[in-house]
Write a protein that holds these residues in place. Structure first.
Motif, short mmCIF file in Angstrom:
data_model
loop_
_atom_site.label_atom_id
_atom_site.label_comp_id
_atom_site.label_asym_id
_atom_site.label_seq_id
_atom_site.Cartn_x
_atom_site.Cartn_y
_atom_site.Cartn_z
N PRO A 160 0.81 -1.22 0.00
CA PRO A 160 0.00 0.00 0.00
C PRO A 160 0.84 1.27 0.00
O PRO A 160 1.94 1.29 0.56
CB PRO A 160 -0.80 -0.12 1.31
CG PRO A 160 0.02 -1.02 2.18
CD PRO A 160 0.67 -2.00 1.25
N PRO A 161 0.35 2.34 -0.63
CA PRO A 161 1.04 3.62 -0.55
C PRO A 161 0.96 4.16 0.87
O PRO A 161 -0.04 3.98 1.57
CB PRO A 161 0.24 4.51 -1.51
CG PRO A 161 -0.62 3.59 -2.32
CD PRO A 161 -0.86 2.39 -1.47
N SER A 162 2.02 4.82 1.32
CA SER A 162 2.03 5.39 2.67
C SER A 162 3.21 6.32 2.81
O SER A 162 4.14 6.30 1.98
CB SER A 162 2.12 4.28 3.73
OG SER A 162 3.42 3.70 3.72
N GLN A 169 11.01 5.62 -1.16
CA GLN A 169 10.94 5.56 -2.62
C GLN A 169 9.67 6.23 -3.12
O GLN A 169 8.72 6.45 -2.36
CB GLN A 169 10.96 4.10 -3.10
CG GLN A 169 9.72 3.32 -2.72
CD GLN A 169 9.73 1.89 -3.20
OE1 GLN A 169 9.35 1.01 -2.47
NE2 GLN A 169 10.14 1.63 -4.44
N ASN A 170 9.67 6.53 -4.41
CA ASN A 170 8.46 7.00 -5.08
C ASN A 170 7.86 5.82 -5.83
O ASN A 170 8.58 5.06 -6.48
CB ASN A 170 8.79 8.13 -6.05
CG ASN A 170 7.56 8.67 -6.73
OD1 ASN A 170 6.48 8.71 -6.14
ND2 ASN A 170 7.71 9.10 -7.97
N ILE A 171 6.56 5.63 -5.72
CA ILE A 171 5.95 4.43 -6.29
C ILE A 171 5.56 4.57 -7.75
O ILE A 171 5.27 3.57 -8.41
CB ILE A 171 4.71 3.99 -5.49
CG1 ILE A 171 3.62 5.07 -5.50
CG2 ILE A 171 5.10 3.59 -4.08
CD1 ILE A 171 2.31 4.62 -4.89
N ALA A 172 5.52 5.79 -8.29
CA ALA A 172 5.06 5.95 -9.67
C ALA A 172 5.65 7.21 -10.28
O ALA A 172 6.02 8.15 -9.57
CB ALA A 172 3.53 6.00 -9.73
N HIS A 215 -3.92 6.59 -4.44
CA HIS A 215 -4.38 5.38 -5.13
C HIS A 215 -3.39 5.04 -6.23
O HIS A 215 -3.12 5.87 -7.12
CB HIS A 215 -5.76 5.60 -5.74
CG HIS A 215 -6.22 4.44 -6.59
ND1 HIS A 215 -6.46 3.18 -6.07
CD2 HIS A 215 -6.47 4.35 -7.93
CE1 HIS A 215 -6.86 2.37 -7.04
NE2 HIS A 215 -6.86 3.04 -8.18
N TYR A 216 -2.82 3.84 -6.16
CA TYR A 216 -1.95 3.34 -7.22
C TYR A 216 -2.77 2.43 -8.11
O TYR A 216 -3.28 1.39 -7.67
CB TYR A 216 -0.76 2.59 -6.61
CG TYR A 216 0.10 1.89 -7.64
CD1 TYR A 216 1.08 2.58 -8.35
CD2 TYR A 216 -0.07 0.53 -7.90
CE1 TYR A 216 1.86 1.93 -9.29
CE2 TYR A 216 0.71 -0.13 -8.84
CZ TYR A 216 1.67 0.58 -9.54
OH TYR A 216 2.44 -0.06 -10.48
N ARG A 304 10.31 -0.49 1.46
CA ARG A 304 10.28 -0.39 0.00
C ARG A 304 9.32 -1.44 -0.54
O ARG A 304 8.92 -2.35 0.17
CB ARG A 304 11.68 -0.56 -0.57
CG ARG A 304 12.61 0.61 -0.22
CD ARG A 304 14.01 0.41 -0.75
NE ARG A 304 14.05 0.33 -2.20
CZ ARG A 304 14.12 1.40 -3.00
NH1 ARG A 304 14.16 2.63 -2.47
NH2 ARG A 304 14.15 1.26 -4.31
N GLN A 305 8.95 -1.31 -1.80
CA GLN A 305 7.87 -2.10 -2.35
C GLN A 305 8.23 -3.56 -2.62
O GLN A 305 7.39 -4.43 -2.48
CB GLN A 305 7.36 -1.46 -3.64
CG GLN A 305 6.56 -0.19 -3.43
CD GLN A 305 5.15 -0.47 -2.94
OE1 GLN A 305 4.57 -1.52 -3.22
NE2 GLN A 305 4.59 0.47 -2.19
#
Length: 322
Positions: A160-162, A169-172, A215-216, A304-305
């Motif tokens: 989940p994004p948080s 990190q940046n997710i997108a 929201h990803y 991290r993801q």
């Protein structure tokens, strides 16, 4: 049914077309691909958009192309001079222009290709969030080469994004990001000229840190062109992923964390109590000896993801590279 329609959450058919989207386009010598990007705006199913293009001193045909579309679109296109301080400052200068007022704001690179439902999907989700709550939509991307041929996808984010993730990190990519007016107000509240690593990572930090919703979308909404002039590219290959982990060993992440820690101070009381505690715990852990450092990192909850990234984070903490 297309891949883009294969959804469970946003009701694409009933998304309100009255909501306005300001497309924040940063340009610099992008004449080779700019027409295709602009044409992909015209193909959007969500029709209530307008463009603010900030050019950072192009010497190719970029300004000529922008002038052509400005004449074609009329009031839908505004072209302004950028700050001439790089792409990060160019995007943030657009966000902070007080004369740009919209329901939602979409970052745009100059060389991608938006899928027709990109804005529809973003607005469908954003419209479900109360306007007073900062909200950020982002998505996975389809990677293409200079000729637009498929080259795979960006890594799929499963956790989940948080804020605890945003610290690491940046997710997108920013080219997928669309955010509401409340998020824009937060970005504008920061003192001008604040130093950040990238504009999109900063946006993810601000929205999550101040209690907003993110929201990803796992469904790709644009074709992210990979070419020799990319300032930032996608980390799809294992070599590139390991290279990014190498940044930790070279203390690049130490520098980035220092930059973000200073920038986050400018948010002051906007940070939630929970996220302020996460930040304090993480920054405290960085200054400790090995045992306390690892314990503090665990207590902070940062992550991290992906597994490789988590391994890299542990090794970075082990050798004091965070």
């Amino acid at each position: 049914m297309s891949l883009l329609h294969n959804l469970e959450d946003p009701d694409l058919e009933n998304t309100g077309s009255h909501t306005s989207v300001a497309i924040l386009l940063a340009t610099y010598n992008g004449g080779a691909f700019l027409r295709e990007q602009l044409a992909s705006y015209e193909a959007q199913h969500h029709g209530n958009w307008y463009v603010w293009a900030s050019d950072d001193g192009s010497t190719d045909r970029t300004l000529e192309i922008l002038a052509e579309y400005q004449e074609r679109w009329g009031k839908r296109m505004t072209v302004v001079a950028g700050p001439h301080q790089g792409f990060v400052a160019n995007f943030l200068s657009l966000v902070c222009r007080p004369e740009i007022n919209a329901d939602y704001y979409a970052y745009s690179d100059q060389d991608d290709l938006w899928e027709p439902e990109k804005l529809t999907r973003a607005v469908a989700w954003l419209s479900m969030v109360p306007p007073s709550i900062p909200a950020l939509y982002c998505a996975r991307t389809r990677l293409v080469d200079e000729q637009g041929r498929d080259r795979g996808f960006s890594p799929l984010m499963r956790r989940p994004p948080s804020f605890a993730n945003a610290l690491m990190q940046n997710i997108a990519g920013g080219n997928t990001m669309v955010f509401n007016a409340a998020a824009c107000a937060l970005l504008r509240s920061v003192e001008p000229g604040v130093e950040v690593v990238t504009f999109d990572w900063w946006t993810y930090l601000v929205v999550t840190g101040c209690g907003g919703q993110v929201h990803y979308d796992p469904i790709p909404t644009l074709r992210y062109r990979q070419h020799g002039q990319n300032l930032v590219g996608a980390s799809i290959s294992w070599s590139k992923r390991w290279a990014r982990l190498g940044f930790m060993w070279k203390r690049r992440y130490v520098l980035w964390t220092d930059i973000h820690a200073r920038a986050l101070q400018s948010l002051g009381p906007c940070l939630t109590l929970e996220n302020a505690l996460i930040l304090r715990t993480f920054l405290w852990a960085r200054q400790q000896t090995l045992g306390k450092r690892l314990l503090g990192l665990k207590r902070s909850g940062v992550y991290r993801q992906h597994l490789v990234g988590q391994l890299g984070l542990f090794l970075a903490a082990l050798f004091n590279r965070i």
